[in-house]
Design a protein around this motif. Sequence first.
Motif, mmCIF file in Angstrom:
data_model
loop_
_atom_site.group_PDB
_atom_site.id
_atom_site.type_symbol
_atom_site.label_atom_id
_atom_site.label_comp_id
_atom_site.label_asym_id
_atom_site.label_seq_id
_atom_site.Cartn_x
_atom_site.Cartn_y
_atom_site.Cartn_z
ATOM 1 N N LEU A 711 -42.910 -86.246 9.288
ATOM 2 C CA LEU A 711 -42.338 -87.514 10.244
ATOM 3 C C LEU A 711 -41.517 -87.683 10.655
ATOM 4 C CD1 LEU A 711 -44.843 -90.498 8.713
ATOM 5 C CD2 LEU A 711 -45.401 -88.353 10.177
ATOM 6 N N LYS A 712 -40.315 -86.366 10.100
ATOM 7 C CA LYS A 712 -38.736 -86.401 9.900
ATOM 8 C C LYS A 712 -38.677 -85.263 12.105
ATOM 9 C CE LYS A 712 -37.268 -88.998 7.677
ATOM 10 N NZ LYS A 712 -36.843 -89.912 7.944
ATOM 11 N N ASN A 713 -38.136 -85.852 13.057
ATOM 12 C CA ASN A 713 -38.116 -84.603 13.675
ATOM 13 C C ASN A 713 -36.887 -84.499 14.623
ATOM 14 O OD1 ASN A 713 -40.984 -84.380 14.976
ATOM 15 N ND2 ASN A 713 -41.281 -85.902 14.870
ATOM 16 N N GLY A 714 -35.744 -83.915 14.647
ATOM 17 C CA GLY A 714 -34.531 -83.257 15.259
ATOM 18 C C GLY A 714 -33.343 -84.399 14.276
ATOM 19 N N THR A 715 -33.361 -83.884 12.523
ATOM 20 C CA THR A 715 -32.749 -84.920 12.155
ATOM 21 C C THR A 715 -32.219 -83.663 10.889
ATOM 22 O OG1 THR A 715 -34.498 -85.593 10.688
ATOM 23 C CG2 THR A 715 -33.842 -87.104 12.060
ATOM 24 N N LEU A 716 -30.495 -84.260 10.953
ATOM 25 C CA LEU A 716 -30.680 -83.769 9.346
ATOM 26 C C LEU A 716 -31.324 -84.211 8.365
ATOM 27 C CD1 LEU A 716 -27.944 -81.767 8.841
ATOM 28 C CD2 LEU A 716 -26.585 -83.643 8.612
ATOM 29 N N GLY A 744 -47.670 -82.787 13.318
ATOM 30 C CA GLY A 744 -46.071 -82.447 13.823
ATOM 31 C C GLY A 744 -45.990 -80.815 13.868
ATOM 32 N N ASN A 745 -44.825 -80.303 14.627
ATOM 33 C CA ASN A 745 -44.649 -79.061 15.079
ATOM 34 C C ASN A 745 -43.789 -79.153 13.874
ATOM 35 O OD1 ASN A 745 -46.101 -78.690 17.137
ATOM 36 N ND2 ASN A 745 -44.983 -79.627 17.880
ATOM 37 N N PHE A 746 -43.922 -78.291 12.965
ATOM 38 C CA PHE A 746 -42.888 -77.591 11.774
ATOM 39 C C PHE A 746 -42.176 -76.198 12.338
ATOM 40 C CE2 PHE A 746 -45.598 -80.582 10.157
ATOM 41 C CZ PHE A 746 -45.720 -81.138 9.294
ATOM 42 N N ARG A 747 -40.882 -76.324 12.157
ATOM 43 C CA ARG A 747 -40.375 -75.581 12.967
ATOM 44 C C ARG A 747 -39.103 -74.651 12.071
ATOM 45 N NH1 ARG A 747 -43.871 -73.987 14.680
ATOM 46 N NH2 ARG A 747 -44.926 -74.551 16.898
ATOM 47 N N VAL A 748 -38.702 -73.819 12.151
ATOM 48 C CA VAL A 748 -37.210 -73.113 11.860
ATOM 49 C C VAL A 748 -36.154 -74.317 11.883
ATOM 50 C CG1 VAL A 748 -37.788 -70.370 10.879
ATOM 51 C CG2 VAL A 748 -36.506 -71.727 13.117
ATOM 52 N N PRO A 749 -35.373 -74.154 11.055
ATOM 53 C CA PRO A 749 -34.427 -75.040 11.242
ATOM 54 C C PRO A 749 -33.367 -74.982 12.765
ATOM 55 C CG PRO A 749 -33.842 -74.426 9.449
ATOM 56 C CD PRO A 749 -34.915 -74.176 9.754
ATOM 57 N N GLU A 750 -32.813 -75.300 13.745
ATOM 58 C CA GLU A 750 -31.562 -74.980 14.219
ATOM 59 C C GLU A 750 -30.376 -74.610 13.874
ATOM 60 O OE1 GLU A 750 -28.495 -77.770 17.407
ATOM 61 O OE2 GLU A 750 -30.261 -78.031 17.705
ATOM 62 N N THR A 772 -28.726 -67.606 8.594
ATOM 63 C CA THR A 772 -29.906 -67.113 9.379
ATOM 64 C C THR A 772 -31.004 -68.151 9.603
ATOM 65 O OG1 THR A 772 -30.562 -65.638 7.360
ATOM 66 C CG2 THR A 772 -28.604 -64.678 9.852
ATOM 67 N N VAL A 773 -31.264 -68.223 11.057
ATOM 68 C CA VAL A 773 -33.069 -68.951 10.831
ATOM 69 C C VAL A 773 -33.961 -68.379 10.746
ATOM 70 C CG1 VAL A 773 -31.702 -71.305 10.693
ATOM 71 C CG2 VAL A 773 -32.222 -70.011 12.717
ATOM 72 N N ALA A 795 -30.315 -79.123 5.984
ATOM 73 C CA ALA A 795 -31.310 -78.722 7.728
ATOM 74 C C ALA A 795 -31.273 -79.061 9.014
ATOM 75 C CB ALA A 795 -32.761 -77.950 7.366
ATOM 76 N N GLN A 796 -30.721 -78.823 9.955
ATOM 77 C CA GLN A 796 -30.236 -79.852 11.368
ATOM 78 C C GLN A 796 -31.844 -79.188 12.042
ATOM 79 O OE1 GLN A 796 -28.497 -82.269 12.457
ATOM 80 N NE2 GLN A 796 -30.608 -82.040 13.758
ATOM 81 N N LEU A 797 -33.065 -79.905 12.002
ATOM 82 C CA LEU A 797 -34.374 -79.746 12.648
ATOM 83 C C LEU A 797 -34.271 -79.297 13.679
ATOM 84 C CD1 LEU A 797 -36.493 -82.263 10.178
ATOM 85 C CD2 LEU A 797 -35.696 -79.861 9.717
ATOM 86 N N GLN A 798 -34.324 -78.910 14.355
ATOM 87 C CA GLN A 798 -35.118 -78.749 15.854
ATOM 88 C C GLN A 798 -35.160 -79.538 16.727
ATOM 89 O OE1 GLN A 798 -36.908 -75.189 17.958
ATOM 90 N NE2 GLN A 798 -36.335 -74.016 15.784
ATOM 91 N N LYS A 799 -34.636 -80.174 17.863
ATOM 92 C CA LYS A 799 -34.945 -81.581 18.546
ATOM 93 C C LYS A 799 -36.460 -81.616 19.095
ATOM 94 C CE LYS A 799 -33.923 -84.152 22.866
ATOM 95 N NZ LYS A 799 -33.256 -83.925 24.801
#
Length: 811
Positions: A711-716, A744-750, A772-773, A795-799
Motif C-alpha cells: 500500500l505504499k506508492n511513490g514514497t521513500l 498495486g503495481n510493483f515497479r523497480v524504484p526510481e 542501478t535499477v 528506495a524512492q518508489l516511482q510515482k
Amino acid sequence: MKLQIRLFFCGVALLGLASCGDSYVKPDAPIKEVSFTQVHLDDGFWAPRIETNRTVSIPSAFRECEKNGRFDNFAIAGGLKKGEHRGDFSFDDTDPYKVIEGASYSLAVKYDQALDAYLDSVISLIAAAQEPDGYLTTCVTNRCYRLSGWWGKQRWEKINSHELYNSGHLYEAAVAHYQATGKRTLLDVAIRNADLVCQVFGPGEGQIHRPSGHPIIEMALAKLYKVTGNEKYLQTARYFVEETGRGTDGHPLSEYSQDHKPILQQDEIVGHAVRAGYLYSGVADVAALTQDTAYFNALCRIWDNMASKKLYITGGIGSRAQGEGFGPNYELNNHTAYCETCASIANVFWNYRMFLATGDAKYADVLERALYNGVISGVSLSGDKFFYDNPLESMGQHERQRWFGCACCPGNVTRFMASVPLYMYATQANDIYVNLYIQSKAQLTTEANNVTLEQTTAYPWEGKVTLTVRPETEQEFALRLRIPGWAQDSPVPTDLYTFTDKAKAYSISVNGKKVRARLYDGYATIHRRWKAGDVVEVDLPMDVRRVKANELAEDDRGKLAIERGPIMFCLEGKDQPDSLVFNKFIPDGTPMKASYDADLLNGVVVLTGTAKEVEKDGTVKDVAFKAIPYSTWNNRGADQMAVWIPASAEYARITPEPTIASKARTLMIQAPIQKDAPESASVEAWAWGVNDQWEPKHSSDTSKPYHYWWLKNGTLETLAYEFDQPYTVSHVDVYWLDFDHNDGNFRVPESWKLYYKDGKNWKEVEALSPYTVDKDRYNGLDFKPVRTTGLKLAAQLQKGASGGVIEWKVE
C-alpha cells in the motif's frame, strides 16, 4: 423454463446412457441435499475431528470472542455496557455468528445443555444490539469512527463496509440455530435485518443500487428464503447477483470484488478468492432457485478457468497474498501460495452447489480434494490453532496461531467441520448419490421411500467400502457411486494435473457378485430392485501415484507431487534424517511403501522409500525418506515442508552456506532517511524474504519469499539488515521486484541509496559504482569498505507505484 434447465443439466447423462443401450433414464427431477443431521459418522478420520471441533475448537473460538471484545461490542450497541468499541475491522461481528453456526450444527448432532444455554446468552446480546428498524452492525451503531475507513460516517455509505457481509453471516447462523433447536430467537433477528436490507437495496427509485461488496448475503438470503418461503429474499439475492459488475450509483468497478463486469460476461476467476467462492456459490443458488440457465452457463465458464488454470493440487485457491486472491493463469507458486483456509471452504461450497445443479461427479471430485487437503490443513489436530494461509512449501517460517486480528478463518473452520456429513449424499426422485466414502449410518428420504444406508470403511486410508442398503419398501431405483478421478486417470477433471502412470481397475460387487456398473458423469450407476440387506462392495485401488503439473505452471516444472487416494502427501523436515527437504529429489517410479502409524499425528498412513540427496559438493547419495499427509504438517513445530518434490537433481537445491546476509535480521525502518539521524528517531518492524538465498528467475518471480512495501506508492521506503556481528563490507547485490497486480503495481524504484550503521547513526556509503535499477538481474553496488553492524537501503518508489526486493546479498 423449468423443463429447459432440467434438460440442460441432464442432457449429457441421458445421451451417455442411451448409447449404452440401458433402459434406465435419469429422473427429470431436482437433486436434493441430504441434511447433515440425517448422517451419523463413526469413522476413525472425520468423527474424531468433528468431536475435537465440538469440544475444543468451538469453546476456544468463543473464548477468543470474549477476550477480544466481540461480545462486548454487541453489549455496548445494546446499551448493556459502557466502553469503547473494540477490534480493528468492521466485520468483527461475523466471528460470533460463524461460531454460533458451528455450535448449532454440533447441537443438532450431539445435544449439550450447557452449550445450548451459552448460545441463548450470546443471542440475547445480539438481539439487544439490533436497532429498532432491524439494522445490525455494531461498529456503526457504536459510532466507532476509528474504523470509519471501512464504513464511513453513516449506514451503507461504502460498498466495502462489510455491513451486508455481517448480515449474511447473521442469516447463516440464524438458520442453523433455528434448524438445530427450533428456537426463533436469532431467526427473528435475522428476518428483521433481512426485511431492512430488502427495503434499502434494490432496483427501485430511492433504493441503493449496488452489489453486496463482500459476498455471502446472496447465498444467505437464498437460505433464508428456503426456510421462510418469503419470495422477497430470493428476489433481493438475485438483485445483488444482477447488480454485480454494472457500476451503478457511482461505485468503482473492481476485479478484486469480481465486480469488473456483469457475471454473465465473466469467463475468468479473478480477485479476492473468498469473495469469488462465496459470490459464485450465491449465483449457483439463485440460478437453481430461479431456473436460470444463463447464469449457470457463466458459472461453468468461470469454474472451468479455475479448475484448469488456478486450482492447487491440494484444492486450495488464491495464489497471492496481495489482495488475498488470484494471479494470472497458471500462477501456482508453492512457497508463497496464499490458499486461504476460508477460500478452500468457499471452494467446497461452490463445487457442492455445482454438483446439485448438474449431478456431475467432477464437482464432487474437486470438493473432496479441497476437503481432505486444503480445508483441514487450516486447523491443527489439537483443534485450537489455525492457518490463515496454507502454503505448499515452507522453510519453517509458517506456524499456526490460536487467533488472528482478522479472525475469519477460525470461525469458518468451526462452522464447516460440523457440517461435513452434509456433503456425503444426495437424492434425485428415488435415486441416491453417494459422493463421499465415510463410515457412517444415514437415513435418507427419497420421493417414495425411506432408505437406510450403512457404510463400513477405513477410507481414506483404505479403498474398500461396504454399503448395506435397507429400503423401507422393496423398490427399483438407482444407486450412484462416485468413482473418484484419482481412482481413474484424472487427479482433477481438467488437464492441469495428470498422473504419471495408469490407474489400476476398481471393482464393484452386489451381494458378492461382481457387476459392471454403467459409468457416466463420474458415477457408477447400479439400477436394480433393492431389498433390505443388499450389500454393495466397492474396491478403489489405493496405490501411491505421482502427479505432474501442466508445463505452464512454472513453479511445478521438474517436480512431482505424491498422492494416495484423496490424500496429498508432503515431506516435512521432522521426518528426514538431516531435517532438510529441499536438497532431495525422488525420481518417478521410486517404490514407496504405505503403512498406517497409529502413534503418529493421531494416526495416519505414512509413505516411506529411498530418495536421492544432493550434497554440498554436488554429489548424490541415497537416503531414506518419510512422507506424511499434507493436512497434518506443522503439528510438531515449524520445519521445512514441500508438496512438490523434484524428480531429478537439476531441480533439487543444494543447501547453501550461511552468508552475512542470510544470518542478518531484516527490518523495515519506519522513518524518513536523514543524514546522521539517530537510531532512536526510527521505528523498526520485522521483515522477511530478502535473505533466504533462493535465486530469483526474473523480477516477477514471486514463487519464493520476497519483501514488498504494501500500500505504499511513490514514497521513500527502507529495508535494513542487522548483522549478527560487525563485518567489513564493500559490495551489495539487489534484485528488484517488478510485477503487476490489482492490489498495486510493483515497479523497480526510481532510485535508491545505501547506508551503513555508524554507532547509533546511519551514514551513506561512498559509492564506487553507479546505483542501478534494472529488472531481471542483480543490481550490484561497489562502495568504499566499511566495518559495520548493519546496512540499510532506501528506495524512492516511482510515482503511483509500489515496489519491493526479492533478494539482497552482501559481501
